[in-house]
Design a protein around this motif. Structure first.
Motif, short mmCIF file in Angstrom:
data_model
loop_
_atom_site.label_atom_id
_atom_site.label_comp_id
_atom_site.label_asym_id
_atom_site.label_seq_id
_atom_site.Cartn_x
_atom_site.Cartn_y
_atom_site.Cartn_z
N GLY A 11 128.18 39.11 74.01
CA GLY A 11 129.33 38.48 73.36
C GLY A 11 130.50 38.22 74.29
N GLY A 12 130.68 39.07 75.25
CA GLY A 12 131.72 38.83 76.24
C GLY A 12 133.14 39.15 75.82
N THR A 13 133.30 40.15 74.93
CA THR A 13 134.69 40.49 74.57
C THR A 13 135.42 41.15 75.75
N ASN A 14 134.69 41.87 76.56
CA ASN A 14 135.33 42.44 77.76
C ASN A 14 135.70 41.33 78.75
N LEU A 15 134.81 40.33 78.87
CA LEU A 15 135.15 39.18 79.71
C LEU A 15 136.44 38.53 79.19
N ALA A 180 140.01 51.31 74.03
CA ALA A 180 139.72 51.77 75.39
C ALA A 180 139.22 50.66 76.32
N GLU A 181 138.05 50.07 76.00
CA GLU A 181 137.42 49.15 76.96
C GLU A 181 138.33 47.99 77.36
N TRP A 182 138.91 47.33 76.34
CA TRP A 182 139.69 46.13 76.64
C TRP A 182 141.01 46.46 77.35
C1 GRF Z 1 130.50 47.00 75.68
O1 GRF Z 1 130.49 48.04 74.75
C2 GRF Z 1 130.33 47.56 77.05
O2 GRF Z 1 130.93 48.78 77.24
C3 GRF Z 1 128.85 47.72 77.08
O3 GRF Z 1 128.34 46.58 76.44
C4 GRF Z 1 129.29 46.10 75.52
C5 GRF Z 1 129.56 44.66 75.87
O4 GRF Z 1 130.35 44.00 74.96
N1 GRF Z 1 128.34 48.12 78.33
P1 GRF Z 1 130.94 42.56 75.29
O5 GRF Z 1 129.79 41.66 75.68
O6 GRF Z 1 131.95 42.70 76.38
O7 GRF Z 1 131.55 42.10 74.00
#
Ligand code: GRF
Length: 199
Positions: A11-15, A180-182
């Motif tokens: 999905g690339g939400t971190n991107l 956390a991640e974002w």
């Molecule tokens: C995130 O939970 C990341 O930590 C994991 O895979 C997921 C990716 O999500 N390794 P997204 O594609 O960034 O939405």
């Protein structure tokens, strides 16, 4: 200027958090020079295109062997010539040569507090399922350098997130991303861009 390539599978939400971070000035001194996906259907590729970032799909399905895929992948990376490679939900075992060539220049985001719920088999929802099964009250995310092992590289940044009564893996996954991640992935890139990380 730190030139980065982001590798994605889904999905690339971190991107998106990285794209927004660069745009909003939260990630300074950084340019996303390319996005590479192993998965043709990854929505992350659309996000890259929408942001005007060169996007490439290199799928193992289009190659006869793993070696040929690895070669094509490395060739693409070489052409983009990044200072840093960011794995943001990239579900591919990296070619060993890539780790050698880009040692200390590849980072990954993992959705738990390493060393909990990490290593082989812990990806996606499985990480959160395991956290709920174990009954931990706190989980989180970790940004770390990538070495030959799975989730074993040096830790750069971590952030804790509460587990709440009644959480499902999906609900917990979303909270870990939002809280956390974002946040820590953009922050870690910003720090690396400023040479604030001691290697
Ligand atoms: C995130 O939970 C990341 O930590 C994991 O895979 C997921 C990716 O999500 N390794 P997204 O594609 O960034 O939405």
């Amino acid at each position: 200027m730190l030139n980065i390539v982001v590798c994605v599978s889904g999905g690339g939400t971190n991107l998106q958090a990285i794209i927004d971070g660069v745009k909003e000035g939260k990630i300074r001194n950084t340019k996303i020079v390319g996005v590479i996906s192993n998965n043709t259907g990854a929505y992350a590729l659309q996000r890259a295109e929408d942001a005007g970032i060169p996007a490439f799909c290199i799928s193992p399905k289009n190659f006869e062997s793993r070696e040929e895929f690895n070669e094509a992948f490395l060739k693409q990376l070489k052409e983009l010539n990044p200072d840093l490679i960011v794995l943001a939900g990239f579900l591919v075992i990296l070619p060993e040569k890539m780790i050698e060539v880009y040692r200390d220049r590849i980072i990954n985001i993992h959705p738990s507090l390493i060393p909990s719920f990490c290593g082989t088999g812990y990806y996606g929802l499985k990480v959160h399922e395991a956290a709920l099964t174990r009954g931990v009250k706190v989980t989180g995310a970790t940004v770390h350098y990538v070495d030959e092992g799975t989730d074993t590289g040096r830790i750069i940044m971590q952030k804790a997130v509460d587990v709440l009564e009644g959480d499902t893996p999906e609900v917990l996954q979303r909270r870990v991303m939002e809280q956390a991640e974002w946040i820590i992935l953009p922050k870690a890139i910003d720090q690396i861009a400023f040479g604030q990380r001691v290697k």
